[in-house]
Design an enzyme around this catalytic site. Sequence first.
Site, PDB file in Angstrom:
ATOM      1  N   SER A   8      39.904  34.338  40.315  1.00 55.19           N
ATOM      2  CA  SER A   8      39.376  34.886  41.557  1.00 55.19           C
ATOM      3  C   SER A   8      39.728  33.954  42.696  1.00 55.19           C
ATOM      4  O   SER A   8      39.818  32.741  42.521  1.00 55.19           O
ATOM      5  CB  SER A   8      37.848  35.032  41.485  1.00 55.19           C
ATOM      6  OG  SER A   8      37.459  35.918  40.454  1.00 55.19           O
ATOM      7  N   GLU A 188      40.090  29.032  49.252  1.00 57.32           N
ATOM      8  CA  GLU A 188      41.357  29.634  48.837  1.00 57.32           C
ATOM      9  C   GLU A 188      42.293  28.600  48.211  1.00 57.32           C
ATOM     10  O   GLU A 188      42.236  27.409  48.532  1.00 57.32           O
ATOM     11  CB  GLU A 188      42.057  30.261  50.049  1.00 57.32           C
ATOM     12  CG  GLU A 188      41.408  31.551  50.541  1.00 57.32           C
ATOM     13  CD  GLU A 188      42.215  32.192  51.644  1.00 57.32           C
ATOM     14  OE1 GLU A 188      43.115  32.995  51.311  1.00 57.32           O
ATOM     15  OE2 GLU A 188      41.962  31.878  52.817  1.00 57.32           O
ATOM     16  N   ASN A 189      43.149  29.096  47.319  1.00 53.93           N
ATOM     17  CA  ASN A 189      44.206  28.274  46.714  1.00 53.93           C
ATOM     18  C   ASN A 189      43.671  27.082  45.924  1.00 53.93           C
ATOM     19  O   ASN A 189      44.369  26.092  45.725  1.00 53.93           O
ATOM     20  CB  ASN A 189      45.184  27.781  47.782  1.00 53.93           C
ATOM     21  CG  ASN A 189      45.788  28.922  48.579  1.00 53.93           C
ATOM     22  OD1 ASN A 189      46.186  29.926  47.996  1.00 53.93           O
ATOM     23  ND2 ASN A 189      45.826  28.780  49.891  1.00 53.93           N
ATOM     24  N   ARG A 190      42.414  27.192  45.494  1.00 55.81           N
ATOM     25  CA  ARG A 190      41.757  26.115  44.732  1.00 55.81           C
ATOM     26  C   ARG A 190      41.606  24.819  45.533  1.00 55.81           C
ATOM     27  O   ARG A 190      41.377  23.754  44.962  1.00 55.81           O
ATOM     28  CB  ARG A 190      42.510  25.830  43.412  1.00 55.81           C
ATOM     29  CG  ARG A 190      42.490  27.019  42.440  1.00 55.81           C
ATOM     30  CD  ARG A 190      41.043  27.351  42.051  1.00 55.81           C
ATOM     31  NE  ARG A 190      40.952  28.370  41.034  1.00 55.81           N
ATOM     32  CZ  ARG A 190      40.768  29.679  41.267  1.00 55.81           C
ATOM     33  NH1 ARG A 190      40.698  30.125  42.509  1.00 55.81           N
ATOM     34  NH2 ARG A 190      40.650  30.533  40.287  1.00 55.81           N
ATOM     35  N   LEU A 191      41.716  24.908  46.844  1.00 62.59           N
ATOM     36  CA  LEU A 191      41.483  23.734  47.698  1.00 62.59           C
ATOM     37  C   LEU A 191      40.015  23.733  48.115  1.00 62.59           C
ATOM     38  O   LEU A 191      39.661  23.862  49.294  1.00 62.59           O
ATOM     39  CB  LEU A 191      42.415  23.765  48.917  1.00 62.59           C
ATOM     40  CG  LEU A 191      43.905  23.685  48.591  1.00 62.59           C
ATOM     41  CD1 LEU A 191      44.734  23.800  49.872  1.00 62.59           C
ATOM     42  CD2 LEU A 191      44.222  22.371  47.875  1.00 62.59           C
TER      43      LEU A 191
END
Length: 211
Positions: A8, A188-191
């Site tokens: 997700s 977002e983007n695992r950041l």
Amino acid sequence: MKLHSIRSEYKYAELTESNIDKNPVKQFERWLNDALNARVSEPTAMSVATLNTDGFPDSRIVLLKDFSEEGFTFFTNYNSNKGKSIFQNPRVGLHFFWPELERQIRISGFTEKTSAEISDKYFSSRPLTSRVAAIVSNQSSRIQSREFLQNLFNIEMGKTPVEKINRPENWGGFIVKPVSFEFWQGRENRLHDRILFERSGNGWILSRLAP
């Protein structure tokens, strides 16, 4: 099952040094209120992690019943596995996860028993059936069957007048006095945003962690 494909993106909110409260307890309260207002499932549920008496880490879900600048309070059977572990090693970890808000909070601290007065007050506020269950359940011990436990419950319910149900001595509260907080906001983007508070004297040192 292709578990690696389950993913997700987190876009609900951000957490920055400018919008976080500089008092971690107040920031916790802010996020808990958000969880309550969002009607997330079990907003006060938290994992309590301990080091077991056999040396293995252990974790279980309990419900937060109070919090303040002093600490975070939950109640349990003192003779349970978690109780024995805490008495042996009072260092514990608390973990809140609110997936609907894409948020987690981790708290590390030292645990102490609450006063008998606090435990008595909370115990007397519980529903009758919950009080009776606390009396008949020798938590974490092996029992022969569900029917055995239900029978003990039925017997106690039939013989105990409500006004005479006192808190068992082996049941009561623990308060976790925090030494660190970590607030995690999915991004977002695992950041992801991770803000750490560490106790320093009477105050807190704030820093950002890599996701």
